[in-house]
Design an enzyme around this catalytic site. Structure first.
Site, PDB file in Angstrom:
ATOM      1  CG  ASP A  38      -0.276  -0.071   2.523  1.00 62.19           C
ATOM      2  OD1 ASP A  38       0.948   0.149   2.582  1.00 62.19           O
ATOM      3  OD2 ASP A  38      -0.942  -0.323   3.532  1.00 62.19           O
ATOM      4  CB  SER A  39       0.207   4.732  -0.784  1.00 64.58           C
ATOM      5  OG  SER A  39      -0.750   5.162   0.183  1.00 64.58           O
ATOM      6  N   GLY A  40       1.080   3.621   2.247  1.00 66.36           N
ATOM      7  CA  GLY A  40       1.451   4.127   3.556  1.00 66.36           C
ATOM      8  C   GLY A  40       0.481   5.178   4.071  1.00 66.36           C
ATOM      9  N   GLY A  41      -0.256   5.806   3.162  1.00 65.24           N
ATOM     10  CA  GLY A  41      -1.129   6.910   3.559  1.00 65.24           C
ATOM     11  C   GLY A  41      -2.201   6.515   4.561  1.00 65.24           C
ATOM     12  CG  PHE A  42      -5.738   3.212   5.444  1.00 61.27           C
ATOM     13  CD1 PHE A  42      -6.989   3.774   5.228  1.00 61.27           C
ATOM     14  CD2 PHE A  42      -5.607   2.220   6.406  1.00 61.27           C
ATOM     15  CE1 PHE A  42      -8.098   3.345   5.960  1.00 61.27           C
ATOM     16  CE2 PHE A  42      -6.696   1.793   7.143  1.00 61.27           C
ATOM     17  CZ  PHE A  42      -7.945   2.355   6.924  1.00 61.27           C
ATOM     18  CG  ASP A  60      -5.602   6.591  -1.091  1.00 55.13           C
ATOM     19  OD1 ASP A  60      -4.704   6.359  -0.230  1.00 55.13           O
ATOM     20  OD2 ASP A  60      -6.574   5.845  -1.242  1.00 55.13           O
ATOM     21  CD  GLN A  95     -10.239   7.061  -1.131  1.00 56.52           C
ATOM     22  OE1 GLN A  95     -11.340   7.050  -0.591  1.00 56.52           O
ATOM     23  NE2 GLN A  95      -9.233   6.288  -0.722  1.00 56.52           N
ATOM     24  N   GLY A 137     -11.442   3.584   0.474  1.00 62.13           N
ATOM     25  CA  GLY A 137     -12.406   4.347   1.249  1.00 62.13           C
ATOM     26  C   GLY A 137     -13.697   3.613   1.530  1.00 62.13           C
ATOM     27  CG  ASP A 168      -5.943  -5.505   1.618  1.00 65.79           C
ATOM     28  OD1 ASP A 168      -6.608  -4.754   0.888  1.00 65.79           O
ATOM     29  OD2 ASP A 168      -5.597  -5.181   2.784  1.00 65.79           O
ATOM     30  CB  CYS A 180     -11.303 -26.566   5.625  1.00 64.52           C
ATOM     31  SG  CYS A 180      -9.774 -25.651   5.368  1.00 64.52           S
ATOM     32  CB  CYS A 238      -6.227 -25.714   5.418  1.00 62.66           C
ATOM     33  SG  CYS A 238      -6.629 -25.742   7.176  1.00 62.66           S
ATOM     34  CB  CYS A 265      -9.144 -28.571   8.344  1.00 63.79           C
ATOM     35  SG  CYS A 265      -9.865 -27.034   8.985  1.00 63.79           S
ATOM     36  CG  HIS A 276      -9.096 -22.869   9.244  1.00 63.92           C
ATOM     37  ND1 HIS A 276      -9.578 -23.750   8.311  1.00 63.92           N
ATOM     38  CD2 HIS A 276     -10.135 -22.043   9.559  1.00 63.92           C
ATOM     39  CE1 HIS A 276     -10.859 -23.487   8.067  1.00 63.92           C
ATOM     40  NE2 HIS A 276     -11.221 -22.465   8.817  1.00 63.92           N
TER      41      HIS A 276
END
Lengths: 379, 379
Positions: free
Chosen positions: A93-97, A147, A191, A218, A268, A306, A308, A311, A337
Site C-alpha cells: 500500500d502507499s502508507g497513507g492509510f 491517497d 475515492q 475508502g 486484502d 476444508c 487445509c 483441518c 486455517h
C-alpha cells in the site's frame, strides 16, 4: 492510455470475473485474496505456510516497513522478497492509510503528509513521490498511489476535498513511477466516500491518467455492507474492463463473494490473522470461536469441508485445549486455517466463474455461512 | 529379567553408542534428542514442523496433561497421538518431577504425593500406580516410573531416603505396568544425587527389578557439569549394555555430546524452545541472541552449517527485524531452528559413531561452539 496491461481476463459470469495477473515474481489467479504481512511478516505464519495456504500474492505495509527497518535498509538487503523470504508477488500500500490511523500529530498538506512515527516519535514526511520511492525500494510488484481516505460517515465537502486531493496525488504518483522497470505495476485508487457522483468523478479522473490496475478505496471504513456494495456497483462499471480491480481492506467471506459478484478481482484484509490470534475461525458454516466450552470434546476439524493442513490434522477439542493451555500454536494454527479458508473461497469462486455456475456457488456458500449465524469480525 | 528388549545396539565407539529403539509408533534412532511438548504441544511449532526438524520421538508431561485436559479425556479422544496429531513415538514422564517444581502444598508419603494443582488449586494424589495408569491412558510408547528427585546440593540422608523411596516406587510402577500391551515400555530411573555409592545401589536395584530401559535422573538440578558427567560415568557402566539409557532433562549441545561420549542414548530438554522464545539460537559456533543490534545488517542464516528450513530461508537481519517488530513468528522460527540443531547434532553424532570417528567429531564440534564463547542456557 500508454500503460501496458499484465492482466488477462479469462472468463466472466454475470459481472463476476476470473483472470490472471502476471507480475515480475509470478502469476496471480483472480479473484485473489491477499493475506496481509504488515511488517514484512505474516502474523503467526512462516512464509512457507502462506504458500501452502494457497496464496499467490501477499500485501506488505509501506508505513510499517519505511519506519522499521526502513526502505533503504530493505533495499540494501536485496528488497522485500529477499529480505523476508517470501519469493512470490507482493503488493504494497502507499502508507497513507496507516499514517492516518496509526501515527500521531499528522498534518495533511497539498505537498505531503507529515507525522510522528508511532514507534519512536520521529517526524516523517510522506509525499506521493516518496511513497512511490519507498515502494520501489521495497521492490513491490504492485505499488499503490498515495491517497487520502476519509472515514464514513463524512460530509460532502470533506469527501470531495479528499477525493480531489487523491486525484492530484494520483497524477504525481504516476509521474514518479514512470522510470519503474517493465512488469512492475502501479494502481490508482478510486475515492469518493458514499457519494456515487464523487466515485464517478474519481474513476474518470484515474482512467484518464491511466494505471495498470484500479483499486476502490475508502470502503469498509464504517459504512453498512449495503452502502459498500452500492458504491462497488457504481464504481466497477466505470473502470476499464481489461484491468484488474482491487477492493481495499475488505472483508468477511460474504463481503468477498458479494464484491466478486460485482466485478472485483482482488482483496486484502487482516481479518483471517487478527481473528485467528484470538481464537476466531472462519468456516463454511460461519464463524466459531475455539474458546467456547462446547468444543471440549468435539473431535471434528474447524471446518469439515476444508482441505487445509490444520483441518486435516487437528480437532476442535485439541485446538481448544491449546487455547486453554495458553499455547501460542493455537493462534498460528487458526490463522493458517483462516488464511487458507479465504484463499480457498476465492479459488472456488474462480472455478465457479470459469464453469458459469457462480450464481449457484455464491448462493450455496452464503446459505452455508448462516449455519452459525455469525460471519462477522467478532472474536 | 523377564522384560522384552526393543533396543538394538548397532555400533559403539569407545563408550558412545548408536542404536535403534522400536516403539509401537515407529523407530527411534539413537543417540536421540526428544523435544519437549509439555502440554500436548511443542511450544511455537506445529507437529509437522517437529517432524520436519527431524524428531523421531517427543516427550509429553504427565503432570500437565493429567490436570488439563485430563488423562481420561485424552483417552476418550483416542490417546495422545490421536488427540495432538503427533503420530510418532512419545515418551511421558511420571509427573513426579513437576509435582515437586510446579504444584503447591505437596506432601510426599510412602504411598503417594498429594498436591494442589497449579491451575485450579484442586487437591490431587499421584501414586506410582496412578502415574502408570495416567501414562497408559495417554498412550505413551515409553512410560517412566515415578521417582523422587532431590535438588542438589543435598545432604546424604535426603539423597538416600529419596533414592530408596524411588526404588520401592520402581517396583510398584513395574507391577502396575505388567498388563501393558506388547511393545510399550517402562523405564526405571536411577537416583542417588551426587554420591557414587548411592547411584550404584540405585542402578543395581533397578536392574534386579528389570525394565525396558533405564534413565538417569536427578542430574542437571543445580550441580556443576563436571559432577553431572562424573555421575554418568559412575552410573552408565552399571546399566545393562543391551538396554537404552536416557539422561533426563539434559542439556546444552555440549552436555549432550559429553553424555553420548559416556554411553547415553536419549535426552530431553526444553532449552531449544525456551531459548527460542526469547531470541536465543544455538548454533555450531555457539549461542547467539537475535536481539543483538549487530545483526541488523547480517544477511547470514542463524547457522551457516545448518540444513533446517529456517536457516535455508531466513537471515539474521530478518529475524532481528521480526523481534524488533514484536512478531511472534521469530519465536517460532528460532525454536524450529534450535530443535533442528539439537536433533541434527545427535544425528551427526550417530553417523560419527557408526563410522568410528566420534572422538574427532566431538572434539571439532566442541571447538566450534567456543567461537561465540557462549554455550549456556542464558538468553
Amino acid at each position: 492510455m500508454d500503460v501496458p496491461n499484465h492482466f488477462e481476463l479469462l472468463a466472466t459470469d454475470g459481472a463476476a470475473r476470473a483472470g490472471r495477473l502476471t507480475t515480475p515474481h509470478g502469476a496471480v489467479r483472480t479473484p485473489a485474496f491477499m493475506p496481509v504481512g504488515t511488517a514484512g511478516a505474516m502474523k503467526g505464519m512462516h512464509w512457507r505456510e502462506v504458500r501452502d495456504a494457497g496464496a499467490d500474492i501477499v500485501l506488505g505495509n509501506t508505513y510499517h516497513l519505511m519506519l522499521r527497518p526502513g526502505a533503504e535498509r530493505i533495499a540494501e538487503l536485496g528488497g522485500l522478497q529477499t529480505f523476508t523470504g517470501w519469493r512470490g508477488p507482493m503488493l504494497t500500500d502507499s502508507g497513507g492509510f496507516q499514517v492516518m490511523s496509526l501515527s500521531e500529530l499528522r498534518k495533511v498538506s497539498e505537498k505531503a503528509v507529515t507525522f510522528r512515527s508511532h514507534i519512536d516519535g520521529a517526524k516523517v514526511e510522506l509525499s506521493p513521490e516518496r511513497s512511490i520511492e519507498v515502494q520501489r525500494l521495497l521492490g513491490a510488484d504492485i505499488a499503490m498511489q498515495m491517497d487520502e481516505c476519509v472515514r464514513l460517515p463524512a460530509g460532502r465537502d470533506d469527501i470531495e476535498r479528499a477525493m480531489q486531493l487523491s486525484l492530484r496525488w494520483a497524477e504525481r504518483s504516476k509521474h514518479a513511477f514512470e522510470t519503474a522497470p517493465d512488469g512492475y505495476m502501479l494502481f490508482g485508487i478510486v475515492q469518493g466516500g458514499d457519494i456515487p457522483e464523487m466515485r464517478h468523478v474519481s474513476a474518470r479522473g484515474l482512467v484518464e491518467i491511466g494505471f495498470h490496475g484500479y483499486a476502490i478505496g475508502g470502503l469498509a471504513v464504517g459504512e453498512p455492507q449495503a452502502v459498500m456494495l452500492a458504491m462497488i456497483e457504481e464504481t466497477a462499471p466505470a473502470l476499464p474492463v481489461d484491468r484488474p480491480r482491487y477492493l481495499m481492506g475488505v472483508g468477511t467471506p460474504a463481503d468477498l463473494l458479494e464484491a466478486v459478484a460485482r466485478g472485483i478481482d482482488m482483496f486484502d484484509c487482516v481479518m483471517p490473522t487478527r481473528n485467528g490470534r484470538t481464537g476466531g475461525a472462519f468456516t463454511s458454516a460461519g464463524k466459531l470461536n475455539i474458546r467456547n466450552a462446547k468444543f471440549i470434546t468435539d473431535d471434528r476439524p474447524l471446518d469439515e469441508q476444508c482441505p487445509c493442513s490444520v483441518c486435516r490434522r487437528y480437532s476442535r477439542s485439541y485446538l481448544r485445549h491449546l487455547y486453554q493451555a495458553g499455547e501460542m500454536t493455537v493462534a498460528t494454527m487458526i490463522s493458517h486455517h483462516n488464511v487458507s479458508f479465504f484463499i480457498n473461497t476465492m479459488r472456488e469462486a474462480r472455478k465457479a466463474i470459469m464453469n458459469s455456475r457462480f450464481t449457484e456457488f455464491r448462493k450455496a456458500f452464503l446459505a452455508g455461512l448462516a449455519e452459525t449465524g455469525n460471519d462477522g469480525d467478532v472474536s
